[in-house]
Design an enzyme around this catalytic site. Structure first.
Site, short mmCIF file in Angstrom:
data_model
loop_
_atom_site.label_atom_id
_atom_site.label_comp_id
_atom_site.label_asym_id
_atom_site.label_seq_id
_atom_site.Cartn_x
_atom_site.Cartn_y
_atom_site.Cartn_z
N LYS A 88 3.52 2.40 1.41
CA LYS A 88 4.53 3.03 0.55
C LYS A 88 3.89 2.94 -0.99
CE LYS A 88 7.14 -1.00 1.44
NZ LYS A 88 8.02 -1.94 1.54
N ARG A 110 20.06 -5.02 1.27
CA ARG A 110 19.93 -3.92 0.20
C ARG A 110 20.39 -2.50 0.81
NH1 ARG A 110 12.84 -4.22 0.01
NH2 ARG A 110 12.98 -3.11 1.96
N TYR A 152 -7.27 -8.83 -30.79
CA TYR A 152 -6.45 -9.22 -31.27
C TYR A 152 -5.71 -10.75 -31.11
CZ TYR A 152 -6.98 -3.55 -30.60
OH TYR A 152 -6.91 -2.38 -31.08
N MET A 211 -5.90 -2.63 -24.37
CA MET A 211 -5.41 -1.27 -23.87
C MET A 211 -6.65 -0.89 -22.53
SD MET A 211 -3.69 2.21 -24.72
CE MET A 211 -2.73 1.62 -25.61
C1 PLP Z 1 8.09 -3.47 2.72
C2 PLP Z 1 8.32 -2.49 3.50
C3 PLP Z 1 8.24 -4.04 5.27
C4 PLP Z 1 6.58 -4.24 4.90
O1 PLP Z 1 6.46 -5.22 3.89
P1 PLP Z 1 5.14 -6.56 4.16
O2 PLP Z 1 6.47 -7.86 3.87
O3 PLP Z 1 4.52 -6.11 2.08
O4 PLP Z 1 4.51 -6.75 4.74
C5 PLP Z 1 8.85 -3.68 5.42
N1 PLP Z 1 9.72 -3.31 6.32
C6 PLP Z 1 10.39 -3.18 4.83
C7 PLP Z 1 11.73 -2.04 4.99
C8 PLP Z 1 9.98 -2.71 3.85
O5 PLP Z 1 10.42 -2.11 2.68
#
Ligand code: PLP
Length: 385
Positions: A48, A147, A276, A324
């Site tokens: 992701k 969640r 800056y 930047m």
């Molecule tokens: C992001 C995520 C993972 C991976 O987590 P890591 O700690 O980066 O290994 C696994 N399962 C779910 C549901 C996630 O959202």
């Protein structure tokens, strides 16, 4: 000189600043994780957020070639991007989808959704029925993360309903740890127990269990009891330990480096300010190197005056506010022949020394996950090895 041909997109890849992706390290990490979980457990590579900033397509190709069986993304668009790049491995979408258009997109790209609630399962079934289609689905069970997911106390009834649906194919049941990086395993054990209770209930309804998965990187490294049929590895894939107490479990190698070139070197006098707000004032005759990378590339401005970088294997101090597109270094102690064009390593290895995402995370009071995700698309991702 007249430029008659359009330059290729890769033309300027390493001229200014870039993110380097070490494919050999990535594949090494996949093999280490596969060895750790054993033959009977599948490895789902969590890619992701553009593979935690590494570049999702390149990472997907590398991890699949090294033996990962599954991919996971957060959004349908992320999955679609992989399909458009001809990646055919099964892909789980971890985020929630609800609308008919999202369901059509899942079907179009052959992405497998996470279902989180009974209402969502109804909505899916209705749309799928009207389209005359079916879809493999994965049920997210909330065992204590609060969640996404149905609460564990109601999960078995829900799973039973989904299993009976003619258009939903129950592909897996999964849950997610809230505190897997904590050395105290109490909460993790409680979540594991709750998951087991759900499984027991599902079995007692006479349903065969689908595939099961629960462990993120910290869960994978903590205890084999959490592996079930499949593990979901994110951070560990990219070579970082999810917690200090888990750092020795596997010899993982960081995959991402951030590099940039020196664009100018100049001398300033004692008492002169740099950048800056003059947050740095020279206390000696100082040679300053300007580097073509800044906070718009994802170098955190809060590291101004606190960051170190590597040049020729040596640590060099960053001075003054990070701007930047540029930042400055004190290179007084480096050899005189330092010139524009010289490579600076902001994260990664140079000679015998290394600066890690964890170092930045500690300095900033955040986590290495966020550091990896912070590099902007203005930085080309360049694969090496
Ligand atoms: C992001 C995520 C993972 C991976 O987590 P890591 O700690 O980066 O290994 C696994 N399962 C779910 C549901 C996630 O959202």
């Amino acid at each position: 000189m007249l430029i008659t041909q359009q330059p290729p997109l890769t033309w300027l890849q390493r001229e200014r600043a870039w993110v380097e992706i070490d494919r050999a390290a990535l594949q090494h990490n996949v093999r280490q994780l596969k060895h750790w979980v054993g033959d009977r457990v599948e490895l789902m590579a969590v890619i992701k957020a553009d593979a935690y900033g590494h570049g999702a397509v390149t990472v997907a190709q590398s991890v699949l070639a090294a033996g990962a069986e599954w991919l996971a993304v957060a959004t349908i668009e992320e999955g679609g991007q992989l399909r458009e790049a001809n990646i055919t491995a099964p892909i789980l979408v971890l985020g929630a989808a609800h609308t008919p258009d999202q369901i059509k997109a899942l079907l179009h790209w052959q992405l497998q959704p996470t279902l989180c609630t009974m209402q969502q399962a109804f909505a899916f079934a209705e749309v799928l029925q009207s389209l005359g289609r079916s879809l493999p689905v994965h049920l997210n069970i909330d065992t204590g993360m609060a969640r996404l997911g149905t609460r564990w106390t109601e999960a078995a009834t829900w799973a039973q309903w989904v299993a009976r649906s003619p258009v939903l194919q129950l592909s897996s049941l999964y849950s997610h740890f809230a505190t897997a990086d904590d050395p105290d395993p109490t909460v993790m054990q409680l979540q594991h127990q709750r998951f087991q209770v759900v499984l027991q209930q599902v079995r007692s309804h006479g349903l065969p269990l689908p595939k099961l998965h629960m462990a993120n990187s910290a869960g994978i490294l903590s205890d084999r009891a959490y592996h079930f049929d499949r593990v979901r590895a994110g951070l560990a894939l990219y070579g970082l330990a999810p917690a200090p107490h888990l750092a020795d479990r596997l010899p993982l190698r960081p995959v991402l480096s951030v590099k940039a070139r020196i664009t100018q070197v100049k001398a300033i006098e004692p008492g002169e300010g740099v950048s800056y707000g003059y947050r740095y004032v020279a206390d000696r005759p100082t040679r300053v190197a300007v580097v073509g990378i800044g906070y718009a590339d994802g170098v955190p401005r809060n590291l101004s005056n606190q960051m170190q970088v590597l040049i020729r294997g040596r640590r060099v101090r960053q001075i003054g506010s990070i701007t930047m597109d540029q930042l400055m270094l004190d290179v007084t102690d480096l050899p005189e022949d330092l010139m524009p064009g010289e490579v600076v390593t902001l994260l990664g290895t140079d000679g015998g020394d290394q600066i890690r995402a964890e170092d930045w995370a500690d300095q900033l009071g955040t986590i290495s996950w966020e550091i990896l995700c912070s590099f902007k698309h203005r930085l080309p991702r360049v694969s090496v090895n």
